[in-house]
Design a protein around this motif. Structure first.
Motif, short mmCIF file in Angstrom:
data_model
loop_
_atom_site.label_atom_id
_atom_site.label_comp_id
_atom_site.label_asym_id
_atom_site.label_seq_id
_atom_site.Cartn_x
_atom_site.Cartn_y
_atom_site.Cartn_z
N ILE A 292 17.83 1.30 36.07
CA ILE A 292 18.94 0.34 36.18
C ILE A 292 18.56 -0.89 35.17
O ILE A 292 19.49 -1.45 34.54
CB ILE A 292 19.13 -0.28 37.75
N ALA A 293 17.20 -1.41 35.26
CA ALA A 293 17.20 -2.29 34.25
C ALA A 293 17.37 -2.30 32.87
O ALA A 293 17.90 -2.86 31.98
CB ALA A 293 15.51 -3.27 34.51
N ASP A 294 16.90 -1.04 32.39
CA ASP A 294 17.27 -0.37 31.10
C ASP A 294 18.77 -0.41 31.00
O ASP A 294 19.15 -0.68 29.65
CB ASP A 294 16.51 0.72 30.81
N ARG B 268 20.78 -2.67 28.05
CA ARG B 268 21.50 -1.88 27.22
C ARG B 268 23.08 -1.81 27.23
O ARG B 268 23.97 -1.50 26.27
CB ARG B 268 21.05 -0.34 26.91
N GLY B 269 23.47 -2.49 28.19
CA GLY B 269 24.75 -2.32 28.55
C GLY B 269 25.75 -1.16 28.78
O GLY B 269 26.78 -1.06 28.22
N THR B 270 25.11 -0.21 29.64
CA THR B 270 25.63 0.94 29.63
C THR B 270 25.30 1.59 31.03
O THR B 270 24.40 1.16 31.81
CB THR B 270 25.03 2.04 28.68
N LEU B 271 26.23 2.60 31.32
CA LEU B 271 25.92 3.38 32.61
C LEU B 271 26.26 4.97 32.25
O LEU B 271 27.34 5.11 32.08
CB LEU B 271 26.71 2.99 33.80
N PRO B 272 25.17 5.56 32.07
CA PRO B 272 25.37 7.15 31.55
C PRO B 272 26.46 7.77 32.53
O PRO B 272 26.42 7.60 33.60
CB PRO B 272 24.00 7.80 31.78
N ARG B 273 27.33 8.54 31.97
CA ARG B 273 28.24 9.32 32.54
C ARG B 273 27.65 10.39 33.63
O ARG B 273 28.22 10.69 34.70
CB ARG B 273 29.15 10.30 31.46
N ARG C 48 39.51 0.71 24.85
CA ARG C 48 38.63 0.03 24.06
C ARG C 48 37.67 -0.70 25.02
O ARG C 48 37.86 -1.41 25.56
CB ARG C 48 39.05 -1.09 23.00
N GLU C 49 36.44 -0.26 24.96
CA GLU C 49 35.27 -0.83 25.79
C GLU C 49 35.26 -2.48 25.41
O GLU C 49 35.24 -2.69 24.25
CB GLU C 49 34.05 -0.04 25.66
N ILE C 50 35.21 -3.14 26.56
CA ILE C 50 34.88 -4.67 26.30
C ILE C 50 33.41 -4.63 26.29
O ILE C 50 32.55 -4.17 27.32
CB ILE C 50 35.36 -5.35 27.62
N THR C 51 32.81 -5.45 25.20
CA THR C 51 31.27 -5.44 25.02
C THR C 51 30.83 -6.97 25.11
O THR C 51 31.96 -7.72 25.62
CB THR C 51 30.85 -4.89 23.80
N ARG C 52 29.74 -7.23 25.07
CA ARG C 52 29.30 -8.56 24.96
C ARG C 52 29.36 -9.19 26.53
O ARG C 52 29.55 -10.39 26.74
CB ARG C 52 29.80 -9.53 23.92
N LYS C 53 29.54 -8.31 27.41
CA LYS C 53 29.42 -9.21 28.86
C LYS C 53 28.15 -9.44 29.16
O LYS C 53 27.18 -8.93 28.89
CB LYS C 53 29.76 -7.77 29.81
N LEU C 54 28.25 -10.74 30.07
CA LEU C 54 26.73 -10.98 30.53
C LEU C 54 26.85 -10.62 32.14
O LEU C 54 26.02 -11.15 32.70
CB LEU C 54 26.89 -12.74 30.45
N SER C 55 27.81 -9.89 32.79
CA SER C 55 27.76 -9.63 34.08
C SER C 55 28.24 -8.12 34.20
O SER C 55 29.03 -7.80 33.11
CB SER C 55 28.65 -10.63 34.83
N LEU C 56 27.81 -7.60 35.13
CA LEU C 56 28.26 -6.11 35.36
C LEU C 56 28.03 -5.06 33.83
O LEU C 56 28.83 -4.34 33.63
CB LEU C 56 29.71 -5.84 35.72
N ARG C 57 26.93 -5.34 33.57
CA ARG C 57 26.55 -4.66 32.31
C ARG C 57 26.27 -3.23 32.25
O ARG C 57 26.58 -2.40 31.61
CB ARG C 57 25.32 -5.50 31.59
#
Length: 392
Positions: A43-45, A49-54, A205-214
């Protein structure tokens, strides 16, 4: 380094889990084992990286966690407390994981199950239950967050079809979903539609640059004259009452989920101060440390008690919107306060991804807002206790 969220009965000071059904305890153990061994180490990785694999969705589907509280169409129809502890054990690892299950099962699948036609249920629910298909819930708009009645997305009749136009934002699973439950204003009120995400005019369009729920997928959806046939209309979904019923299902999961996040922060702090020495003694031996640990233990316990009480009310058919507002607001506030205390106890180490605390703290900032802001839930409770509405 503390674990990402393993559960332990020694931290359940009032043995609250004794109140769980046998079904819920079995579910708890299975989800906890999977979350701790398979999700915790990664989870930390993902967060960084701001992702959750499908593929995670298929893993969760294989465990039967999508739509687990629903009956039929590949859904197991488990108890409310089984669903609750699932949210708790997933959010003990990360809020993004609980959010994935919540959006899929309590928003998209629940809307189809409750308000869809038989053909719609058969077409989508079995595949969504396994994670082969993902759904999202298109409600929030750039100018209509806490006030869904002001939505601008419009649905107009054109012969036998409907044409949808508008923008939805902060939509979890939006850029990876196969089908979107879209709420739109029509001439005869607010309606719900099932919109395949490959429909012409549908873009996400994916929202990037989030600082929460990355470790989650969040998107802005644009509906540019998206044409859908009449059978895309959810026949039972008419009016804001239907929208709010879906949101209340998701809020129930948050009531339980944040208990897991708070527990993870508390146990991380407890482990840390028990092994870290300063001035020749473990930090845990100092009075200020023990005061903070006691406060956190009380907060986690009270949040767990609230979750159990709301579950009993839900199973008795007595869980009202104001009771859900009370639980979501109280537990989210308690969880973020526990996270903040724990972060301080870990010192500089508390701001790294080597420990789960800062990640939980950042996630909980978003959890305070999603499915109803602090302000909305506060005024809902205020209305209930005074009989006077402060919304308008």
């Amino acid at each position: 380094m503390a674990s990402a969220g393993a559960t332990s009965s020694e931290h359940d000071l009032l043995d609250l889990d004794d109140e769980l059904s046998v079904e819920a305890r079995t579910t708890r153990d299975a989800v906890c084992a999977y979350a701790t061994t398979e999700l915790g180490p990664r989870i930390a990785d993902w967060y960084e990286r701001g992702t959750l694999p499908r593929d995670v969705a298929k893993e969760l589907g294989a465990l039967g966690l999508f739509g687990m509280q629903l009956n039929g169409y590949g859904c197991p129809g488990l108890s409310a407390d089984a669903y609750g502890v699932t949210c708790r054990e997933l959010e003990a690892v990360d809020s993004g994981l609980r959010s994935l299950v919540s959006v899929q099962g309590c928003l998209a699948m629940f809307a189809i199950h409750r308000y869809g036609s038989e053909d719609q249920r058969r077409a989508w629910l079995p595949a969504m239950a396994t994670g082969e298909a993902l759904g999202c819930f298109g409600l929030t708009e750039p100018e209509a967050g806490s006030d869904p009645g002001s939505m601008r997305t419009f649905a107009r009749r054109d012969g036998a079809d409907w044409v949808l136009s508008g923008t939805k934002t902060w939509i979890n699973n939006g850029a990876i979903a196969d089908v979107a439950v879209i709420w739109a204003r029509a001439d005869d009120g607010i309606l719900g539609f099932l919109v395949p995400t490959d429909a012409p005019g549908f873009t996400a369009r994916e929202i990037t640059r989030k600082l929460s729920l990355r470790a989650s997928n969040t998107a802005t959806i644009v509906l540019d004259d998206v044409r859908v046939p009449s059978p895309a209309l959810l026949p039972g979904a008419r009016g804001l009452k239907c929208v709010l019923s879906c949101l209340n299902e998701a809020r129930f999961g948050i009531v339980w989920g944040v208990v897991g996040a708070a527990r993870s922060c508390y146990t991380s702090a407890l482990d840390y101060v028990g092994s870290r020495e300063q001035f020749g003694r473990p930090l845990a031996s100092y009075q200020l440390s023990q005061r903070k640990l006691a406060d956190m233990a009380i907060a986690v316990t009270h949040a767990g008690m609230t979750a159990l009480r709301l579950t009993a009310l839900k199973q008795a058919g007595r869980l009202t919107p104001v009771r859900i507002s009370l639980g979501k607001l109280a537990n989210a506030r308690s969880a973020i306060e526990v996270a903040r205390i724990a972060r301080g106890m870990l010192g500089a180490n508390g701001v790294t991804l080597d420990y789960p605390v800062m990640r939980h703290m950042a996630n909980l900032e978003a959890v305070l807002t999603v499915e109803g802001t602090e302000e909305v839930h506060t005024l809902t409770i205020g209305h209930a206790v005074t009989g006077l509405s402060a919304f308008r």
